[in-house]
Design a protein around this motif. Structure first.
Motif, PDB file in Angstrom:
ATOM      1  N   LYS A  51     -10.226 -22.300  34.922  1.00 49.57           N
ATOM      2  CA  LYS A  51     -11.015 -21.405  34.078  1.00 49.57           C
ATOM      3  C   LYS A  51     -12.384 -21.144  34.698  1.00 49.57           C
ATOM      4  O   LYS A  51     -12.934 -20.058  34.585  1.00 49.57           O
ATOM      5  N   MET A  88      -4.128 -13.157  37.201  1.00 45.36           N
ATOM      6  CA  MET A  88      -4.009 -14.494  36.617  1.00 45.36           C
ATOM      7  C   MET A  88      -2.744 -14.579  35.784  1.00 45.36           C
ATOM      8  O   MET A  88      -2.452 -13.707  34.984  1.00 45.36           O
ATOM      9  N   TYR A  90      -1.072 -16.870  33.023  1.00 47.91           N
ATOM     10  CA  TYR A  90      -1.383 -17.939  32.085  1.00 47.91           C
ATOM     11  C   TYR A  90      -0.153 -18.784  31.796  1.00 47.91           C
ATOM     12  O   TYR A  90       0.976 -18.327  31.933  1.00 47.91           O
ATOM     13  N   GLN A  91      -0.430 -20.013  31.349  1.00 43.68           N
ATOM     14  CA  GLN A  91       0.633 -20.952  31.031  1.00 43.68           C
ATOM     15  C   GLN A  91       1.644 -20.341  30.059  1.00 43.68           C
ATOM     16  O   GLN A  91       2.840 -20.476  30.229  1.00 43.68           O
ATOM     17  N   SER A  92       1.125 -19.653  29.037  1.00 40.48           N
ATOM     18  CA  SER A  92       2.022 -19.096  28.030  1.00 40.48           C
ATOM     19  C   SER A  92       2.450 -17.681  28.395  1.00 40.48           C
ATOM     20  O   SER A  92       3.166 -17.044  27.643  1.00 40.48           O
ATOM     21  N   ALA A  94       0.748 -15.070  28.084  1.00 41.51           N
ATOM     22  CA  ALA A  94      -0.366 -14.307  27.499  1.00 41.51           C
ATOM     23  C   ALA A  94      -0.185 -12.809  27.635  1.00 41.51           C
ATOM     24  O   ALA A  94      -1.131 -12.070  27.860  1.00 41.51           O
ATOM     25  N   LEU A  95       1.048 -12.356  27.527  1.00 39.27           N
ATOM     26  CA  LEU A  95       1.263 -10.907  27.475  1.00 39.27           C
ATOM     27  C   LEU A  95       0.683 -10.403  26.163  1.00 39.27           C
ATOM     28  O   LEU A  95       0.722 -11.107  25.165  1.00 39.27           O
ATOM     29  N   ARG A 156       2.317  -8.267  35.657  1.00 39.86           N
ATOM     30  CA  ARG A 156       1.033  -7.742  35.201  1.00 39.86           C
ATOM     31  C   ARG A 156      -0.102  -8.261  36.075  1.00 39.86           C
ATOM     32  O   ARG A 156      -1.013  -7.520  36.443  1.00 39.86           O
ATOM     33  N   ALA A 157      -0.016  -9.560  36.434  1.00 43.03           N
ATOM     34  CA  ALA A 157      -1.062 -10.132  37.276  1.00 43.03           C
ATOM     35  C   ALA A 157      -1.120  -9.426  38.625  1.00 43.03           C
ATOM     36  O   ALA A 157      -2.167  -9.320  39.247  1.00 43.03           O
ATOM     37  N   ASP A 168      -1.547 -20.778  36.176  1.00 37.04           N
ATOM     38  CA  ASP A 168      -1.732 -21.989  35.371  1.00 37.04           C
ATOM     39  C   ASP A 168      -0.356 -22.522  35.017  1.00 37.04           C
ATOM     40  O   ASP A 168       0.330 -21.956  34.177  1.00 37.04           O
TER      41      ASP A 168
ATOM     42  N   ASN B 249      -2.930 -17.341  21.811  1.00 35.07           N
ATOM     43  CA  ASN B 249      -1.966 -17.054  22.891  1.00 35.07           C
ATOM     44  C   ASN B 249      -2.612 -16.745  24.229  1.00 35.07           C
ATOM     45  O   ASN B 249      -1.943 -16.231  25.126  1.00 35.07           O
ATOM     46  N   GLU B 250      -3.892 -16.962  24.363  1.00 30.81           N
ATOM     47  CA  GLU B 250      -4.644 -16.679  25.598  1.00 30.81           C
ATOM     48  C   GLU B 250      -4.688 -15.191  25.937  1.00 30.81           C
ATOM     49  O   GLU B 250      -5.037 -14.805  27.041  1.00 30.81           O
ATOM     50  N   GLU B 251      -4.298 -14.325  24.952  1.00 33.95           N
ATOM     51  CA  GLU B 251      -4.297 -12.889  25.269  1.00 33.95           C
ATOM     52  C   GLU B 251      -5.715 -12.380  25.476  1.00 33.95           C
ATOM     53  O   GLU B 251      -5.955 -11.460  26.255  1.00 33.95           O
ATOM     54  N   MET B 258      -9.238  -9.720  33.268  1.00 33.79           N
ATOM     55  CA  MET B 258      -8.990  -8.412  33.864  1.00 33.79           C
ATOM     56  C   MET B 258     -10.237  -7.545  33.805  1.00 33.79           C
ATOM     57  O   MET B 258     -10.195  -6.362  34.146  1.00 33.79           O
TER      58      MET B 258
END
Lengths: 251, 384
Positions: A51, A88, A90-92, A94-95, A156-157, A168, B249-251, B258
């Motif tokens: 982060k 980036m 993300y672990q989840s 994060a869409l 997306r990344a 991550d 959700n880290e969105e 970005m």
């Protein structure tokens, strides 16, 4: 071999929450084209370090240089322009859940390129095809499986062909075959685009298969106790904790 | 055995005997399952303490029929007590599985300081941490308002980034979809005002002024307040929950990395949607309220419909109407800001999302009432 070109330089970094120091004295360099692994046991601050590198959390002390720019001392605009070169994962995943996969990938393209709608659609189709999701443009994130979400998030990344990709825990929650496919994909990206890749993980299989440089965060010492090629670290572990980690604690 | 003292029965499943001079044998038998209940370790520990000197404890299985975590929980407490007291424990005579699990449970010592301190914090630190959290929350609020103002300025210069389709969706969500509930509530409020007014006015034979009461009350303030509160509960909670879930959700992190401002992308469209829709809903609520009063006036009091409408028209001025709309515009801004702020402040767990939604509604309603008081006072000062 050409001279290594530093992409990220971390100096005397200290991180923590409030008065609690999680890690101190972190100093390492990520070179262009590296697959750089941030490894360490659970709770040692790997994700926090990530982060800090991408600009989501300020370090308590020390510097992070992206190229020659002192990232955290720079103006917000400068920081944002550097961030634009990041991708980036993300672990989840994060869409953005209210948008289709195509819209998720299109958003950064609409933001930062002058492409028309038709061209964006073509780029989106290409990115989805690269991660093996051709034809899934109109699906919502909630309609696809965990592994597919990870791959869509990778698409997306990669939307803006970033210089550096941050991951991550990419293989968390994936079955071994999917995890392996993701590893292959990461290597492929590096080989074809010379993308620098920074990965937080504790998957040993991935670490040895794709990493060529690393830093080991030791939760007991509260600092990094090893760095370099993970395979070399396994051959000649600099301290018992590294050895224990890289061999799953087997005797 | 000659060296053995007489045994002391505790729980029927436990017997404690003394071996030689200073060794105790704790003998276990019977069923040791959780559903049978666990014997307290206190009598055992008391026994050990009372039979000093004790230089060793042997745990022995003398016919345990069945066991599960119940036995382990009991044994661990005994073993922990002994190791604190410096008494070596021999567990060789326990079943194989029990021995292994016991070793496993004690393999990693509890991390010092990892357990959260229980009990009340002393008064001063509590005041201090409260003060700090108030300070932090104030700073977050000011930061958020500043960022929103900057985003709004960028919007006016045509540089703000958000998706037009999001805005259309939000306009629909807090506009037309709110019509049924707004209709119902305002109609009922109009009816109630009419009723209450009628009962009082009847005493003076001045029923016809019901039209004035309903019209002025609804248009000047009640229409706006009722829409504001409906929107706080309906839309404000939804905004906070949506943004809060995106936080979980880290969105939101994904937007930030970005280089897309979450305030522009998420807060602006919601703010614009409410700024546009609140005054429209308010005007509609005014109309429904007057209709409610009309039903009471004409249906119950027998006022001539034309007369009722005429009185309503007499009572209302354009200023009253504008004041009502101004109220609703302010409420729209407040509800949008309060709920988006609470959403952005949301923590990273499911219960945090619920808390964010609750706080959004509470903050919005408090803000609405305070704003009403301020606007009423200002109108008084300005003579409006």
């Amino acid at each position: 071999m050409s001279m290594p070109e530093p992409v990220i330089t971390v100096r005397d970094l200290e991180m923590g929450y409030g008065s609690f120091v999680l890690m101190r004295d972190l100093t390492f360099t990520v070179n262009r084209g590296d697959v750089f692994i941030i490894m360490g046991g659970s709770g040692c601050g790997k994700s926090t370090l990530l982060k800090i590198l991408v600009g989501l959390k300020q370090p308590s002390r020390g510097q992070v240089f992206h190229g020659d720019v002192n990232f955290w001392d720079a103006d917000v605009e400068v920081r944002e322009s550097i961030q634009r070169r990041f991708g980036m994962l993300y672990q989840s995943g994060a869409l953005w859940s209210s948008m289709t996969l195509a819209e998720n990938i299109a958003l950064p393209l609409e933001q930062y390129t002058k492409l028309g709608t038709g061209q964006i659609r073509e780029v989106v189709a290409l990115k989805l095809a690269l991660v093996g999701l051709a034809g899934f443009e109109d699906f919502y994130p909630s309609e696809i499986s965990g592994g597919m979400k990870k791959r869509a998030a990778l698409a997306r990344a990669m939307a803006l062909d970033p210089d550096i990709l941050f991951f991550d825990e990419p293989s968390a929650g994936l079955d071994p075959v999917s995890a392996r496919l993701l590893d292959d994909l990461i290597l492929e990206l590096r080989a074809s685009l010379n993308t620098t890749i920074v990965i937080v993980t504790h998957e040993l299989a991935s670490i040895f298969a794709i990493g060529n440089n690393s830093v080991f965060l030791d939760v007991e010492a509260r600092t990094m106790t090893a760095s370099g090629d993970p395979n070399k670290l396994l051959a000649a572990p600099p301290n018992p904790n590294v050895h224990k980690f890289l061999t799953r604690g087997e005797k | 055995m000659s060296t053995r003292e007489q045994s002391v029965p505790l729980d029927s499943r436990i017997r404690i005997d003394r071996y030689g001079g200073d060794t105790l044998a704790i003998r276990l038998s019977g069923d040791w399952k959780l559903d049978q209940g666990l014997p307290s370790t206190a009598p055992v520990i008391r026994e050990i303490e009372s039979r000093q000197p004790v230089r060793g404890v042997i745990l022995e299985d003398v016919g345990i029929r069945g066991w599960d975590s119940g036995l382990l929980t009991f044994l661990i407490k005994v073993v922990d007590f002994c190791s604190t007291a410096g008494i070596p424990v021999t567990a060789d005579a326990l079943p194989e599985g029990v021995r292994r699990l016991l070793a496993l449970a004690r393999a990693v010592p509890a991390r010092a300081g990892a357990r959260k301190e229980s009990g009340r914090e002393p008064f001063l630190p509590r005041v201090g941490s409260q003060a700090l959290s108030v300070w932090r929350s104030t700073r977050e609020t000011v930061d958020f308002l500043g960022e929103t103002a900057i985003a709004f300025a960028r919007l006016l210069r045509g540089k703000a980034t958000f998706r037009r389709s999001d805005l259309s969706l939000l306009l629909q969500e807090c506009g037309s979809k709110a019509l049924p509930i707004v209709s119902l509530i305002s109609l009922l409020v109009g009816l109630i005002l009419g009723f209450v007014g009628a009962i009082q006015l009847r005493m003076f034979g001045a029923e016809v002024f019901v039209a004035d009461i309903v019209a002025i009350a609804m248009v000047r303030v009640m229409g706006a307040i009722m829409t504001g509160i409906i929107m706080a509960g309906r839309t404000g909670a939804a905004f906070a929950a949506q943004i809060g879930t995106m936080q979980v959700n880290e969105e939101i992190d994904a937007l930030k990395t970005m280089g897309i401002s979450p305030v522009e992308f998420l807060v602006l469209p919601r703010l614009i949607a409410l700024i546009i829709m609140m005054p429209l809903l308010c005007a509609y609520a005014d109309l429904m309220g007057i209709l409610g009063g009309f039903v009471v006036g004409v249906g119950m009091l027998g006022i001539n419909p034309v007369e009722y409408l005429h009185r309503t028209q007499e009572a209302l001025t354009l200023t009253t109407f504008w004041i009502g709309l101004f109220h609703s515009l302010v409420f729209g801004v407040l509800v949008a800001l309060a709920s988006c702020l609470r959403g952005m402040q949301c923590g990273r767990s499911a219960s945090d999302v619920g808390a964010a939604a609750t706080r959004a509604v509470v903050t919005s309603i408090v803000a609405i009432i305070v704003a009403t008081a301020i606007i009423t006072f200002l109108c008084e000062v300005l003579g409006l």
